[in-house]
Design an enzyme around this catalytic site. Structure first.
Site, mmCIF file in Angstrom:
data_model
loop_
_atom_site.group_PDB
_atom_site.id
_atom_site.type_symbol
_atom_site.label_atom_id
_atom_site.label_comp_id
_atom_site.label_asym_id
_atom_site.label_seq_id
_atom_site.Cartn_x
_atom_site.Cartn_y
_atom_site.Cartn_z
ATOM 1 N N ASP A 282 0.870 -1.173 0.000
ATOM 2 C CA ASP A 282 0.000 0.000 0.000
ATOM 3 C C ASP A 282 0.912 1.230 0.000
ATOM 4 O O ASP A 282 2.098 1.160 0.346
ATOM 5 C CB ASP A 282 -0.947 0.005 1.213
ATOM 6 C CG ASP A 282 -2.141 0.951 0.972
ATOM 7 O OD1 ASP A 282 -2.071 1.764 0.026
ATOM 8 O OD2 ASP A 282 -3.131 0.883 1.726
HETATM 9 C C1 BGC Z 1 -4.946 3.394 -0.080
HETATM 10 C C2 BGC Z 1 -5.027 2.367 -1.199
HETATM 11 C C3 BGC Z 1 -4.845 3.048 -2.522
HETATM 12 C C4 BGC Z 1 -3.531 3.778 -2.532
HETATM 13 C C5 BGC Z 1 -3.245 4.486 -3.824
HETATM 14 C C6 BGC Z 1 -3.702 4.242 -0.189
HETATM 15 O O1 BGC Z 1 -3.782 5.323 0.683
HETATM 16 O O2 BGC Z 1 -4.984 2.744 1.167
HETATM 17 O O3 BGC Z 1 -6.265 1.704 -1.131
HETATM 18 O O4 BGC Z 1 -4.928 2.108 -3.549
HETATM 19 O O5 BGC Z 1 -3.537 4.746 -1.503
HETATM 20 O O6 BGC Z 1 -4.035 5.604 -3.982
#
Ligand code: BGC
Length: 732
Positions: A282
């Site tokens: 993530d």
């Molecule tokens: C989120 C993810 C997301 C990623 C990219 C993170 O803050 O938890 O779900 O895909 O950002 O935007």
């Protein structure tokens, strides 16, 4: 030298420059040994890997920044991105494309910023309410198609975290509280999304079940509890959908951050589930190089703090073996072949707006849950109505959507921005006016309670649209509707007993006014065509068929943890966990309710609920009979369901099992479901074979699924608290 000579000189110079630069980024179209599509993704990946230099390998294991993500480094290759959440360089000379990633929970993100258009489907919790794998497939197909149209070849959708606490701000991005329902639906979504030739993704692995302190929390839970709940949802999702990527989550689990957690990334994912795709962190969830690599993290996003120069140096100094790097790279290449992004390069095109509207509307119609319908006030009979009052903030112009990285931008507006409250231009007022010609339809915003009550009193029927906005990066402090909306409903329903409440929420809400109302429709975040779907249900063009994928509790005190555990004030984010140079969580959340997630908790604790899991009304009625349970290789369950009302409908039949006492399980668990279409008076036999795992428990000592010998009760019906059929079977 005159101006035209200047021009020719300049043009020649620019062309020369372009030719010097472009070939290194233009993708090679030559045929290579790995171009042979009859070879398996594994063989093809190996063939590519043999040709790669160390630098090319490193390029594949990290991102190159994200628009808006703070970093000191100036990235000269930023122009190669497609305006999504991240991108991974390809190997142009070998025909390996750039991976262009976009968030796409309920539609493709960042359209506003990029001057594009995306359909907003109903939120994921809404889609789970359809209990329909085929609908989940159509959901994935649409998103896959729109991603490619916009130049992306990887989705960051596939949210699968279980609803352990309905206050989680991302509940709308997930598929509810049951692992079998969530896993089956997310798997079908991913399968069909990936069939469009985008890299599919399942996230956030695992136990990122609250937003408060998500980067620094250590989640504590027993192995058995997680294998039978949250991890089971991922396991089923991966089996059904075969996603090319798994996103590890921000939080730590039992002492170690998920993106460097050997138990999660190697013991379970690789060894137990035999997962062959790649693990992507993530965003900002990577906290080390050697440790993360050894644990099984393949790709760091969105930067290269640990998987860029530091990784290369670790390989060169022998701290990480070339074989270990090759394993990461092979998995990524394999996923590129598996999903078809190499064989079917993305070609940008115009999003099919009309097609998207049609699907969004149908999905919404199948995902709105009718919770209450006193004296059959619904469907409304236009012929008997003279006047309708539409009441509620923004009910004249739009319907609310969920925020954070899931946010889809509405047409005609600028980029929504992080955590903006975004209303989609799908107007309940306009739709209802159009659907009820000849009826006097008036609007009141509800800003003044007495005005709203007066409007309600003067109409035959009052329809109140209320909302609860939620987003990534926050949890609700309470399940009450915000902004005095409980009082609004109370006043309106006191003024007019024919009050219909339409809820636009991302999770459960409490309903102190319930007894005063005539009907309640849970519309969730309903997407691009929400108002049409609401209108079609209210006026009966569509017979509602959705059922809750999560319990609506009576109040927060009935939750497993009435008080959310949050980090100490001022102790936020990555800086806090990296204080010692090594990632350390700053606080703990203990999921001591263990196996008792959602309805299993309320059952076990004997707590009455507002609306149970699996509940949803229809304009027709169904009768269940003739249950037969037999055991061969698998337990097979057959029964008859009849439409006993006077209009066609769709019924989700639900099968639960109560395990023998020796299993020490909550009273019952969902083990199967099937949706059937039935005309008025029609009946059908339903037959479901139960996956033996769904009847088993996870034995921690043996580290495997075990069937506990004894007597099992199989219960069948239309909701977790309405199971008219029951039968017992001995299993050994
Ligand atoms: C989120 C993810 C997301 C990623 C990219 C993170 O803050 O938890 O779900 O895909 O950002 O935007």
């Amino acid at each position: 030298m005159n101006w035209s000579k200047h021009g020719i000189f300049a043009a020649t110079f620019i062309f020369a420059l372009l030719f010097a630069v472009l070939p290194s980024f233009a993708q090679e179209t030559a045929t290579h040994p790995w171009s042979d599509r009859t070879l398996s993704p594994d063989v093809r990946a190996d063939l590519v890997l043999k040709e790669m230099t160390l630098d090319e390998k490193i390029d594949l294991i990290h991102g190159n920044g994200m628009p808006g993500w703070p970093e000191k480094k100036v990235r000269t290759n930023a122009y190669l991105g497609n305006g999504g959440a991240g991108f991974v360089l390809g190997v142009p000379r070998l025909g390996i494309p750039i991976i262009q990633m976009s968030d796409a929970a309920y539609g493709v993100r960042a359209s506003g910023e990029n001057g594009r258009y995306s359909t907003a489907l109903p939120s994921n919790i809404a889609s789970a309410s359809s209990w329909d794998p085929q609908a989940a497939c159509a959901y994935g197909t649409l998103i896959g198609r729109e991603l490619r149209a916009q130049g992306f070849n990887m989705t960051l959708g596939g949210g699968t975290n279980l609803t352990r606490d309905p206050r989680n701000g991302r509940t709308f991005e997930y598929m509810g509280e049951d692992p079998i329902l969530a896993g089956t639906l997310v798997g079908n979504r991913i399968k069909c999304e990936q069939a469009q030739h985008v890299i599919g993704d399942i996230k956030h692995y695992a136990l990122n079940d609250q937003e408060n302190g998500r980067n620094e929390v250590n989640v504590v839970i027993s192995k058995r509890a997680m294998r039978e709940s949250d991890l089971l949802a991922f396991q089923i999702g991966i089996e059904v959908g075969n996603p090319a990527a798994v996103m590890c989550s921000y939080n730590a689990l039992n002492g170690e951050f998920a993106c460097q957690n050997k138990y999660l990334l190697t013991e379970v994912l690789r060894k137990s589930w035999d997962y062959k795709g790649f693990v992507v962190s993530d965003w900002g969830g990577t906290h080390s190089t050697i440790k993360a690599s050894a644990a099984g993290l393949d790709n760091e996003e969105p930067l290269d703090l640990y998987y860029g120069e530091a990784f290369k140096a670790a390989v060169e100094s022998g701290k990480i073996s070339m074989a270990e790097l090759d394993t990461h790279v092979r998995r990524i290449l394999r996923s590129e072949f598996l999903s078809g992004i190499i064989d079917y390069p993305v070609q940008k095109s115009v999003v099919d707006v009309e097609g998207g509207f049609e699907i969004a509307r149908k999905m919404a119609e199948h995902s709105m849950v009718l919770l209450r319908n006193e004296n059959k006030i619904l469907p409304l009979d236009r012929a008997k109505l003279n006047s309708i009052a539409i009441i509620g903030p923004n009910a004249d112009t739009g319907m609310i959507s969920g925020g954070g990285s899931a946010q889809v931008d509405p047409p005609g507006r600028p980029n929504a921005g992080w955590q903006a409250h975004v209303w989609f231009p799908t107007s309940p007022l306009k739709t209802i006016r159009a659907m009820a010609p000849g009826v006097d339809v008036q609007f009141d915003s509800g800003a003044n309670l007495s005005d709203a009550a007066r409007a309600a009193k003067s109409a035959d029927v009052a329809i109140v649209f209320v909302h609860q906005w939620t987003s990534e990066g926050m949890d609700l402090t309470s399940l009450s509707l915000p902004d005095n909306q409980d009082a609004l409903i109370d006043q309106v329903a006191s003024a007019n007993p024919h009050t219909i409440v339409v809820l636009e929420t991302g999770t459960a809400v409490t309903m102190p006014w319930l007894g005063k109302t005539a009907a309640v429709l849970e519309a969730w975040y309903a997407g691009s065509k929400g108002a049409d779907a609401v209108g079609n249900i209210l006026f009966g063009a569509v017979n509602p068929s959705a059922k809750l994928p999560m319990t609506f509790p009576r109040n927060e005190n009935d939750l497993p943890h009435p008080k959310l555990v949050v980090p100490a004030a001022g102790d936020l984010g990555l800086a806090a966990i990296m204080r010692t140079g090594e990632a350390k969580p700053t606080f703990e959340v203990t999921y001591d309710e263990g196996l008792e997630v959602g309805y299993k908790w309320y059952d076990a604790e004997k707590k009455p609920v507002l609306f149970p899991f699996g509940f949803g009304l229809s304009y027709t009625t169904y009768a269940y009979s003739n249950l037969k349970v037999s055991s061969g290789k698998e337990v097979s369950v057959t029964f008859t369901v009849k439409n006993t009302g006077n209009r066609a409908g769709e019924e989700t039949t639900e099968i639960y099992a109560a395990l023998p006492a020796a299993a020490k399980e909550p009273p019952k668990r969902l083990v199967g479901f099937q949706k059937v279409h039935l005309n008025a008076g029609e009946s059908t036999d339903v037959s479901v074979n139960l996956d033996p795992r769904f009847l088993s428990i996870y034995d921690e000592a043996k580290d495997t699924w075990e069937l506990v010998p004894g007597t099992y009760s199989i219960l069948v019906g239309g909701a977790s608290e309405n199971l008219p059929l029951g039968s017992k079977i001995d299993l050994h």
